[in-house]
Design a protein around this motif. Structure first.
Motif, PDB file in Angstrom:
ATOM      1  N   TYR A 161       0.838  -1.210   0.000  1.00 38.51           N
ATOM      2  CA  TYR A 161       0.000   0.000   0.000  1.00 38.51           C
ATOM      3  C   TYR A 161       0.867   1.251   0.000  1.00 38.51           C
ATOM      4  CZ  TYR A 161      -4.657   2.019   1.056  1.00 38.51           C
ATOM      5  OH  TYR A 161      -5.870   2.661   0.992  1.00 38.51           O
ATOM      6  N   LEU A 162       1.935   1.232   0.815  1.00 35.03           N
ATOM      7  CA  LEU A 162       2.822   2.400   0.919  1.00 35.03           C
ATOM      8  C   LEU A 162       3.476   2.686  -0.437  1.00 35.03           C
ATOM      9  CD1 LEU A 162       5.316   3.155   3.794  1.00 35.03           C
ATOM     10  CD2 LEU A 162       6.049   3.367   1.428  1.00 35.03           C
ATOM     11  N   ILE A 163       4.028   1.657  -1.066  1.00 29.41           N
ATOM     12  CA  ILE A 163       4.661   1.850  -2.362  1.00 29.41           C
ATOM     13  C   ILE A 163       3.645   2.331  -3.391  1.00 29.41           C
ATOM     14  CG2 ILE A 163       5.728   0.625  -4.308  1.00 29.41           C
ATOM     15  CD1 ILE A 163       7.707   1.235  -2.103  1.00 29.41           C
ATOM     16  N   SER A 164       2.444   1.794  -3.344  1.00 25.86           N
ATOM     17  CA  SER A 164       1.425   2.149  -4.343  1.00 25.86           C
ATOM     18  C   SER A 164       1.027   3.610  -4.267  1.00 25.86           C
ATOM     19  CB  SER A 164       0.186   1.259  -4.169  1.00 25.86           C
ATOM     20  OG  SER A 164       0.485  -0.076  -4.504  1.00 25.86           O
ATOM     21  N   ILE A 165       0.853   4.147  -3.053  1.00 23.50           N
ATOM     22  CA  ILE A 165       0.391   5.536  -2.973  1.00 23.50           C
ATOM     23  C   ILE A 165       1.513   6.523  -3.296  1.00 23.50           C
ATOM     24  CG2 ILE A 165      -1.539   5.053  -1.438  1.00 23.50           C
ATOM     25  CD1 ILE A 165       0.031   6.088   0.895  1.00 23.50           C
ATOM     26  N   ILE A 166       2.752   6.182  -2.938  1.00 24.70           N
ATOM     27  CA  ILE A 166       3.837   7.098  -3.302  1.00 24.70           C
ATOM     28  C   ILE A 166       4.117   6.979  -4.801  1.00 24.70           C
ATOM     29  CG2 ILE A 166       5.776   5.537  -2.803  1.00 24.70           C
ATOM     30  CD1 ILE A 166       7.230   7.960  -1.603  1.00 24.70           C
ATOM     31  N   GLU A 167       3.926   5.794  -5.346  1.00 19.09           N
ATOM     32  CA  GLU A 167       4.070   5.591  -6.793  1.00 19.09           C
ATOM     33  C   GLU A 167       3.033   6.411  -7.565  1.00 19.09           C
ATOM     34  OE1 GLU A 167       6.079   3.899 -10.024  1.00 19.09           O
ATOM     35  OE2 GLU A 167       6.504   3.400  -7.921  1.00 19.09           O
ATOM     36  N   SER A 168       1.832   6.506  -7.006  1.00 18.97           N
ATOM     37  CA  SER A 168       0.782   7.276  -7.686  1.00 18.97           C
ATOM     38  C   SER A 168       1.172   8.749  -7.801  1.00 18.97           C
ATOM     39  CB  SER A 168      -0.557   7.130  -6.958  1.00 18.97           C
ATOM     40  OG  SER A 168      -0.549   7.773  -5.698  1.00 18.97           O
ATOM     41  N   LEU A 169       1.805   9.296  -6.763  1.00 18.05           N
ATOM     42  CA  LEU A 169       2.283  10.679  -6.842  1.00 18.05           C
ATOM     43  C   LEU A 169       3.389  10.813  -7.881  1.00 18.05           C
ATOM     44  CD1 LEU A 169       0.563  11.410  -4.375  1.00 18.05           C
ATOM     45  CD2 LEU A 169       2.544  12.658  -3.464  1.00 18.05           C
ATOM     46  N   ASP A 170       4.272   9.835  -7.914  1.00 19.74           N
ATOM     47  CA  ASP A 170       5.366   9.864  -8.884  1.00 19.74           C
ATOM     48  C   ASP A 170       4.821   9.878 -10.320  1.00 19.74           C
ATOM     49  OD1 ASP A 170       8.220   9.902  -9.157  1.00 19.74           O
ATOM     50  OD2 ASP A 170       8.140   7.835  -9.885  1.00 19.74           O
ATOM     51  N   LEU A 171       3.812   9.062 -10.571  1.00 17.16           N
ATOM     52  CA  LEU A 171       3.197   9.003 -11.902  1.00 17.16           C
ATOM     53  C   LEU A 171       2.477  10.303 -12.239  1.00 17.16           C
ATOM     54  CD1 LEU A 171       1.767   5.359 -11.790  1.00 17.16           C
ATOM     55  CD2 LEU A 171       3.670   6.172 -13.206  1.00 17.16           C
ATOM     56  N   LEU A 172       1.773  10.862 -11.264  1.00 21.13           N
ATOM     57  CA  LEU A 172       1.048  12.116 -11.510  1.00 21.13           C
ATOM     58  C   LEU A 172       2.008  13.259 -11.826  1.00 21.13           C
ATOM     59  CD1 LEU A 172      -1.653  11.794  -8.719  1.00 21.13           C
ATOM     60  CD2 LEU A 172      -2.129  12.003 -11.163  1.00 21.13           C
ATOM     61  N   ILE A 173       3.113  13.307 -11.079  1.00 24.43           N
ATOM     62  CA  ILE A 173       4.112  14.349 -11.331  1.00 24.43           C
ATOM     63  C   ILE A 173       4.711  14.179 -12.724  1.00 24.43           C
ATOM     64  CG2 ILE A 173       6.364  15.246 -10.618  1.00 24.43           C
ATOM     65  CD1 ILE A 173       5.568  14.381  -7.714  1.00 24.43           C
ATOM     66  N   GLU A 174       5.033  12.927 -13.077  1.00 20.91           N
ATOM     67  CA  GLU A 174       5.623  12.645 -14.386  1.00 20.91           C
ATOM     68  C   GLU A 174       4.655  12.966 -15.523  1.00 20.91           C
ATOM     69  OE1 GLU A 174       7.884   8.943 -16.712  1.00 20.91           O
ATOM     70  OE2 GLU A 174       7.064   8.652 -14.694  1.00 20.91           O
ATOM     71  N   SER A 175       3.349  12.837 -15.257  1.00 24.77           N
ATOM     72  CA  SER A 175       2.345  13.108 -16.293  1.00 24.77           C
ATOM     73  C   SER A 175       2.171  14.601 -16.567  1.00 24.77           C
ATOM     74  CB  SER A 175       0.988  12.525 -15.882  1.00 24.77           C
ATOM     75  OG  SER A 175       0.366  13.325 -14.884  1.00 24.77           O
ATOM     76  N   GLY A 176       2.718  15.439 -15.689  1.00 21.16           N
ATOM     77  CA  GLY A 176       2.569  16.883 -15.833  1.00 21.16           C
ATOM     78  C   GLY A 176       1.393  17.450 -15.060  1.00 21.16           C
ATOM     79  N   PHE A 177       0.696  16.628 -14.295  1.00 24.14           N
ATOM     80  CA  PHE A 177      -0.465  17.078 -13.521  1.00 24.14           C
ATOM     81  C   PHE A 177      -0.035  18.053 -12.425  1.00 24.14           C
ATOM     82  CE2 PHE A 177      -2.919  16.188  -9.577  1.00 24.14           C
ATOM     83  CZ  PHE A 177      -4.132  16.759  -9.944  1.00 24.14           C
ATOM     84  N   LYS A 178      -0.833  19.124 -12.254  1.00 21.31           N
ATOM     85  CA  LYS A 178      -0.626  20.099 -11.181  1.00 21.31           C
ATOM     86  C   LYS A 178      -1.912  20.147 -10.348  1.00 21.31           C
ATOM     87  CE  LYS A 178       3.323  21.579 -12.983  1.00 21.31           C
ATOM     88  NZ  LYS A 178       4.634  21.342 -12.338  1.00 21.31           N
ATOM     89  N   PRO A 179      -1.869  19.769  -9.085  1.00 23.15           N
ATOM     90  CA  PRO A 179      -3.103  19.662  -8.296  1.00 23.15           C
ATOM     91  C   PRO A 179      -3.669  21.012  -7.886  1.00 23.15           C
ATOM     92  CG  PRO A 179      -1.212  19.199  -6.906  1.00 23.15           C
ATOM     93  CD  PRO A 179      -0.684  19.371  -8.302  1.00 23.15           C
ATOM     94  N   LYS A 180      -4.979  21.106  -7.921  1.00 22.01           N
ATOM     95  CA  LYS A 180      -5.673  22.236  -7.289  1.00 22.01           C
ATOM     96  C   LYS A 180      -5.866  21.919  -5.808  1.00 22.01           C
ATOM     97  CE  LYS A 180      -9.216  22.054 -10.163  1.00 22.01           C
ATOM     98  NZ  LYS A 180      -8.782  21.158 -11.260  1.00 22.01           N
ATOM     99  N   ARG A 181      -6.247  20.680  -5.516  1.00 21.76           N
ATOM    100  CA  ARG A 181      -6.454  20.231  -4.133  1.00 21.76           C
ATOM    101  C   ARG A 181      -5.135  19.659  -3.593  1.00 21.76           C
ATOM    102  NH1 ARG A 181     -11.151  18.740  -1.719  1.00 21.76           N
ATOM    103  NH2 ARG A 181     -12.222  18.330  -3.704  1.00 21.76           N
TER     104      ARG A 181
END
Length: 577
Positions: free
Chosen positions: A210-230
């Protein structure tokens, strides 16, 4: 002649009764008929709602939301393509294997952080994830809570006062592996072995995957160019398996100081059941509450002496009598609408195949919903194989007494572990135990001290009760909230039903154990515990020999978490309008 008249009268009464029941049924079949309300008011134990409300296909309970696709299609497609890549899958499996190799065990008797060197292993965990995720740590703000509690904050463009942050939890620690049990493992517990299908090792399921999965999700979002509003927050505790006092509580305190009461939009944490198949239907079981917790201690003391001149009942015998009384008086079970498991039964009644869901259970649901006590108790008895979802459990876990065979023991004690049903309270548990134990103490002419005795007796002959680690049952998180609907839509968008089922049904469920969320109640009402994988094969592997996780399930977890972040971010437009 009198007997014949009596018999005739009875026959007419039966006929009249049948006619009356028939007329009542006819009246009651008309949904708008005021006689129905009058009848059910006059006879509150009568309920016919289960005849249509809980039939398969009914839309009156357990309504499902549609799949929810993120509006940011570019980021979503990037992440989906990445997760499907064999090279990516190889890399994330290697990361999980690597963190499993760090034996970050937590022990009941650990001393304070900074004094007990066994805490130092968590420096290795932090060093590992920093090395594996440099992009994440160059993007987020890292805070430490009591040294080993890690808080990663990815600041959104909209202030937290206008768009509450989403918080995802995991814990770095694992339960210890007994040295004598290592030989029983198929693969060594801290080898992180991958056999091409399964990733083996302590923490694979609970909770390093679970720990690896949630930090991996941030890594993927950052790599995708996503910028969070929330704002997105990850928090990693270091002692979930023992109490949460050293990391989870300091993390919660820091976040509460920062965001205040109800300052978080949604909390996600590990769940105990994930995706399961029950009643021939696939369910995504989201735990919206947890049972309470209490360890009850009982001390029996008396004067000692030589074993050649013993009393009729020494402290060990009296304590044994108390333990027998406790085990012979289990807590009663009942199914109430407050219990999330009732929500699960409702979902199963309307979404499972009619032939697979017991008719006897279906017929009781209406009366249970209306608070009919007999129906609540009857249903609990019928579902006895699930008894501890509906009643308080009690387990005598420790017992001590005596130091020498030829000496009369002066003290005997026991500790009893209880997991409180959602319908009870610590005060009710304490009252139950006092009512059981006090008569035994009086019978043996001993002083009785209850849980909250105002003063301690100096009399050596006494029975004392005390509570340890008391925790009330968790508040039940809402299933009609926007956050739950977003979670449900994300589940349907990213996860698949088992086998040939047409649909994955999202249902409320109950966590029978406790997670770090017990420290976060003040931050939000929207606390949901769910592991986004099929846990059928490894459901009972956590905390025991041969813990593992299926690789093909694990590698897709980041897609779920990243999609949840994207969908929650899309809701910001509604929050700030």
């Amino acid at each position: 002649m009198e007997q014949k008249q009596s018999k005739t009268a009875i026959q007419w009464l039966l006929i009249g009764g049948a006619i009356a029941i028939g007329l009542a049924s006819a009246f009651l079949s008309i949904s708008d008929n005021p006689l129905k309300a009058l009848f059910t008011e006059r006879f509150p134990s009568f309920d016919d709602s289960g005849l249509d409300k809980y039939t398969p296909g009914s839309q009156s309970v357990c309504q499902q939301v549609p799949k929810l696709s993120p509006k940011n299609e570019k980021a979503q497609q990037f992440i989906r393509d990445k997760v499907e890549s064999p090279k990516y899958q190889e890399e994330i499996i290697d990361k999980l294997s690597g963190i499993i190799r760090i034996p970050s065990e937590s022990y009941d008797e650990l001393g304070p952080i900074g004094q007990d060197e066994r805490w130092d292993i968590f420096y290795d965990v932090e060093k590992f994830i920093k090395a594996k995720y440099p992009t994440v740590f160059s993007t987020v703000k890292l805070d430490h809570a009591n040294t080993h509690g890690l808080i990663l904050t990815w600041e959104g463009s909209v202030p937290a006062s206008k768009a509450k942050p989403i918080l995802m939890l995991a814990h770095q620690d694992v339960v210890p592996v007994l040295a004598d049990n290592v030989k029983e493992w198929t693969h060594p517990p801290y080898e992180g072995h991958f056999d091409g299908e399964l990733i083996w090792g302590r923490g694979a399921t609970d909770d390093k995957g679970y720990l690896i999965s949630i930090i991996e999700s941030l890594d993927l979002l950052i790599e995708s160019g996503f910028k969070p509003k929330r704002t997105v927050i990850l928090a990693f505790g270091c002692d979930e398996e023992i109490s949460g006092e050293n990391c989870a509580k300091p993390i919660s305190n820091l976040l509460h100081d920062r965001y205040g009461d109800n300052g978080i939009y949604l909390i996600m944490d590990e769940g105990s059941v994930g995706i399961q198949k029950e009643f021939d239907q696939s369910f995504a079981m989201v735990s919206v509450a947890e049972k309470g917790y209490l360890d009850v201690g009982i001390n029996v003391t008396s004067t000692g002496g030589h074993a050649s001149n013993p009393p009729d009942h020494n402290v060990i015998g009296i304590l044994s009598e108390i333990v027998m009384a406790i085990e012979n008086s289990p807590f009663p079970g009942k199914v109430t609408s407050k219990n999330p498991m009732f929500g699960f039964l409702e979902c199963a009644a309307v979404h499972a195949p009619e032939s697979s869901f017991p008719k006897s259970v279906r017929n009781k649901l209406g009366n249970v919903a209306n608070g009919i006590s007999k129906a609540q108790q009857d249903l609990a008895r019928e579902l006895d194989n699930m008894r501890y979802y509906f009643r308080t459990s009690q387990s005598v876990g420790k017992i001590n007494g005596g130091v020498k065979i030829n000496a009369i023991p002066e003290t005997a004690s026991t500790l009893i572990n209880l997991r409180l049903s959602v319908d009870t309270s610590i005060a009710q548990i304490e009252e139950h135990y006092e009512n059981l134990v006090e008569p035994i103490a009086r019978k043996h002419r001993m002083v009785f001290e209850g849980f909250h005795s105002s003063r301690e007796s100096s009399d050596p002959r006494k029975v004392s009760l005390f509570g340890v680690d008391a925790l009330e049952p968790a508040p039940v998180s809402p299933v009609d909230a926007e956050a739950f609907k977003i979670l449900s839509g994300t589940i349907k968008h990213t996860l698949k039903p088992l086998g040939q089922d047409n649909e994955l049904i999202v249902t409320p469920y109950l966590m029978p154990a406790n997670t770090d969320t017990k420290c976060f109640w003040a931050l939000t009402k929207n606390i949901y515990r769910f592991t986004p994988i099929n846990l059928v094969d490894n459901l009972n592997r956590a905390h025991t020999t041969d813990e593992f996780i299926r690789a093909d399930e694990f590698v897709r977890e980041p897609l779920f978490f990243a999609s949840l972040v994207l969908n929650a971010d899309d809701a910001v437009e509604q929050d700030t309008s």
